[in-house]
Structure formats: C-alpha cells, structure tokens
Design an enzyme around this catalytic site. Structure first.
Site, PDB file in Angstrom:
ATOM      1  N   CYS A  99       0.799  -1.232   0.000  1.00  8.00           N
ATOM      2  CA  CYS A  99       0.000   0.000   0.000  1.00  8.00           C
ATOM      3  C   CYS A  99       0.830   1.279   0.000  1.00  8.00           C
ATOM      4  O   CYS A  99       0.269   2.375  -0.081  1.00  8.00           O
ATOM      5  CB  CYS A  99      -0.914   0.013   1.226  1.00  8.00           C
ATOM      6  SG  CYS A  99       0.001   0.105   2.799  1.00  8.00           S
ATOM      7  N   GLN A 100       2.152   1.176   0.090  1.00  5.97           N
ATOM      8  CA  GLN A 100       2.960   2.380   0.306  1.00  5.97           C
ATOM      9  C   GLN A 100       2.763   3.430  -0.781  1.00  5.97           C
ATOM     10  O   GLN A 100       2.807   4.631  -0.498  1.00  5.97           O
ATOM     11  CB  GLN A 100       4.445   2.004   0.400  1.00  5.97           C
ATOM     12  CG  GLN A 100       4.806   1.220   1.655  1.00  5.97           C
ATOM     13  CD  GLN A 100       4.665  -0.285   1.472  1.00  5.97           C
ATOM     14  OE1 GLN A 100       3.976  -0.742   0.556  1.00  5.97           O
ATOM     15  NE2 GLN A 100       5.298  -1.065   2.312  1.00  5.97           N
TER      16      GLN A 100
END
Length: 427
Positions: A99-100
């Site tokens: 998800c970064q």
C-alpha cells in the site's frame, strides 16, 4: 470455500477466513521473514516445531523456508512468476497488495509505483485463468488513500479491470476500531464473478468501537519476566511492589491490592515525543483506540503515575528501559534506546519504574487533566499483534521465528483478523 492468500504477510486473511469456516489451500509472499512467521503460524506440525526449536533463530528462519514445512499447501514467493496453470483451483483469491504507493504518508506514486503496481499481476493471472477455473470471489484490501490516488483514477482503473475480467465489485471503508481498539481505516473490495454470485457482502458492521483493552494492552509477570518497582518515599529508592496481572483501562481495577484504584492507558504515537504535534495528535484521551499501526511508526501508551521525581522522571531499577534521553530530537520519530522495556507496570499510589541495569530513566510528562505524571512506554510486539486481532498463542508462533523489529513490521503491514472474519462470515 477454498481460498488462496496473495501478498499474505503473516496470514491475516488466512486466519480471518479460517475462523469463518473457510480453507486456505495456498499463499504467496515475497518477504522471507514474514514467510517464516506465516509457516510457523499456519503450516508446520508440532513435531516440526520441536525440531526447529533445537536450532538458533537464524538457522530456524532459513530451515523453515524448505518446502517440507508447507505440508502440502501451495506456495509462490513472487507473484510476478506465478502462472495460472501452476496454481490450484480456488473459490476465492485474497490480495492485500503493498500500500505504500497509495498511502498519504508516502510519495503517492499510485499504480505507477513499484510496489502498488503488483496488483496488476493479480489481473494478469486472472486473465490467464480459464473461465471455469476463475475464483467466484475476489477480496482486495488497501489503504483509504487508494480512493484519492491520482484523483481517483487509480481506483477507477482497478474497478474497470475487475469489470473487464467479469467481476462486479462492491466496496466499503472498514475501520478496525469497530472490532479492536485501533483506528485503522482500510478499503475492502469484494468482486463477484458474474453468473455465480449475486449476494451483497457489504455493509459490514462492528460493535461501534466499544472495545476493551483489558486483554490487548498489558499482560505482565512471569510470562515476560518483568517486575514492577515503586519509589519508597522514606528513602527515595526503588522497592519491589506487587505485580499487576494486566494493565487495564479506567473502567477496571489496576491491581488486586487496590481494586478501588483505576488506571489510565492513553494511546501515544511516537512515545519519545509525547508533546510534539506533527501530522495530527501525538496522544489521545484515555479509552480511545490506538493510532493506526504501521510498519514504521512507533506506538505506545501513557500510564498514570501519582508519584515521581521533581523533574518528572521515574527512578530506575534493574532491567531494560526506554531510553528517552533526547526527547527534543529533531528527527521525525525521535530516538529510543536499544534496550526497550517490554512492559511497564503501574500503581496509582507510588511512582512506577521499570527495572534497569543503569541509571537511565523513564520519561514522564505532567498532565493537568489527570493531575499526575504520565510515564510513556512503547507498545510490545505482542500488543501490536493483539491490536490486529491475533490471539497470543499465534503471536508466540511468529515470535518463535522473528526478532521484535520484524514482528513490529509484520503487525503494521497486516490486515485485522476480526475484519476479515466478519467478511468471511458474510460470504
């Protein structure tokens, strides 16, 4: 229902869906430390665990990556190398892709980012899969920032791909605080393969945030090997006190010795800098849920202390301690010493200290609201796993394989087991 867990981490999707009565037949994970925890939690036998226990931790981590410890479960270490013809047929695929690149805390590269673009690999595999073998269900999880990434076009692209591949999608922002005392908003997308599934899964509802930290924060004594110390007013020296069984919130007695007393456990982000206001609050009120667990941020709690030294520092005893000697550090998260205490016990009548081998102190701040000092400590890895819905025996299986640093990362990167269980039960 049989399912495959992509980007599995330590297996939050696996555990949640198994609690809902489903069966995991395979998983995919790139990080070798997370994979070691996954196998220790989900796939090895007790006989294999006993054999691994004879090795030191580094050798154990390497040994468990051998295929024999999967005990028949399908596994791939890199989603980019997976081909549909080499996979077992499953009713459901889950994928909490990295998800970064969607997170507001990152650079927001979106689907063009190296990590978040991996979700496209799932669509590639789906396209390679024969229609009769396509999963009936898809469950996708990511941060709420995915909805606004690239002005919403990234999320639209994901929904469009699902539609093109034959899936109708529904989604909901689910907050883990509905199930556990952690504020963690995540987007869950459920894809239904057309012609096989028409029922709606969402909305998923929790208990409205009414969660007790009674079993999630604390837990001291023989299991951790730590002891509580207090200040003897007559000599101003530490002395051993009775040990509380568990740190509780203000609704419960703090110890058997003084059951009429109450404790305060305040969620703290960046324990070394309690008064620093950056990107929102650093401290919450007593009884509020913990800040969202991440793989990078430090999380802790502030504990009520009625007695302390004039400077607001608890006196050190014997054992490990949080080192907050530089609370004015200009780095984003401050600095914490190497020897971080696993548990800080509390007594409402005397200043609470944790054992230490030297004179390092515990930083405490004065609270006008509670008219006392608040001593601050970092959450333990076990507490972080509890805040993600893991039972202690499952945490201990992960701890069997990994260091505290890796366990913090694994908790922060994972999904909340209770949320997945609720979705699995609706399915």
């Amino acid at each position: 229902m049989k399912f495959i867990d992509f980007f599995s981490g330590v297996g939050g999707f696996t555990r949640g869906l198994e609690l809902a009565g489903h069966e995991c037949i395979g998983h995919c994970e790139f990080d070798k430390f997370a994979e070691a925890s996954y196998r220790s939690i989900h796939t090895i036998t007790e006989e294999q665990r006993a054999r691994l226990g004879e090795l030191d931790k580094k050798k154990r981590q390497k040994e468990i990556l051998n295929s024999e410890y999967l005990n028949g479960e399908w596994y791939a270490n890199d989603v980019r190398t997976v081909r549909a013809t080499n996979m077992p047929i499953a009713d459901c695929w889950t994928f909490g892709a990295p998800c970064q690149d969607f997170s507001i805390a990152g650079r927001r590269a979106g689907l063009d980012g190296e990590r978040s673009s991996l979700v496209r690999e799932i669509f590639r595999i789906l396209e390679e899969t024969e229609e009769k073998n396509k999963p009936t269900w898809l469950i996708y999880e990511n941060v709420k920032g995915m909805l606004s990434s690239n002005r919403g076009l990234d999320f639209l692209s994901i929904l469009s791909e699902m539609d093109r591949l034959g899936y109708d999608a529904e989604w909901q922002i689910v907050n883990s605080r509905w199930f556990v005392p952690q504020n963690r908003e995540r987007v869950y997308v459920v894809g239904h393969y057309r012609g096989r599934s028409r029922c709606s899964i969402f909305p998923v509802k929790g208990n409205g945030g009414k969660n007790s930290t009674r079993q999630l924060i604390g837990g001291v004594g023989a299991k951790t090997g730590l002891y509580a110390f207090g200040i003897d007013k007559t000599s101003n020296k530490p002395q051993e006190l009775q040990i509380s069984n568990c740190l509780m919130t203000k609704d419960y007695g703090v110890s058997k010795r003084r059951s009429e007393d109450t404790a305060i456990a305040i969620p703290v982000l960046t324990p070394a800098r309690a008064e620093k206001k950056q990107n929102g609050r650093r401290c919450k009120e007593a009884g509020e849920e913990m800040f969202t667990l991440t793989a990078q941020d430090q999380h802790g709690i502030a504990i009520k202390v009625r007695e302390a030294t004039k400077r607001g520092y608890a006196i050190a005893g014997v054992g490990d301690s949080i080192n907050l000697s530089v609370p004015s550090s200009k780095t984003r998260r401050g600095r914490v010493g190497e020897n971080i205490a696993n548990t800080l016990d509390t007594s409402c009548n005397q200043g609470v200290v944790t054992p230490t081998n030297d004179t390092k102190g515990i930083w405490a701040v004065w609270s006008e609201k509670y008219n006392c000092y608040l001593a601050i400590r970092k959450l333990t890895p076990k507490e972080c796993f509890r805040l993600q819905g893991w039972a202690d025996d499952y945490f201990e299986r992960a701890e069997f394989m990994n260091s505290s640093n890796q366990l913090y990362k694994q908790a922060g990167n994972g999904v909340t087991v209770n949320v997945v269980q609720a979705i699995g039960e609706k399915i």
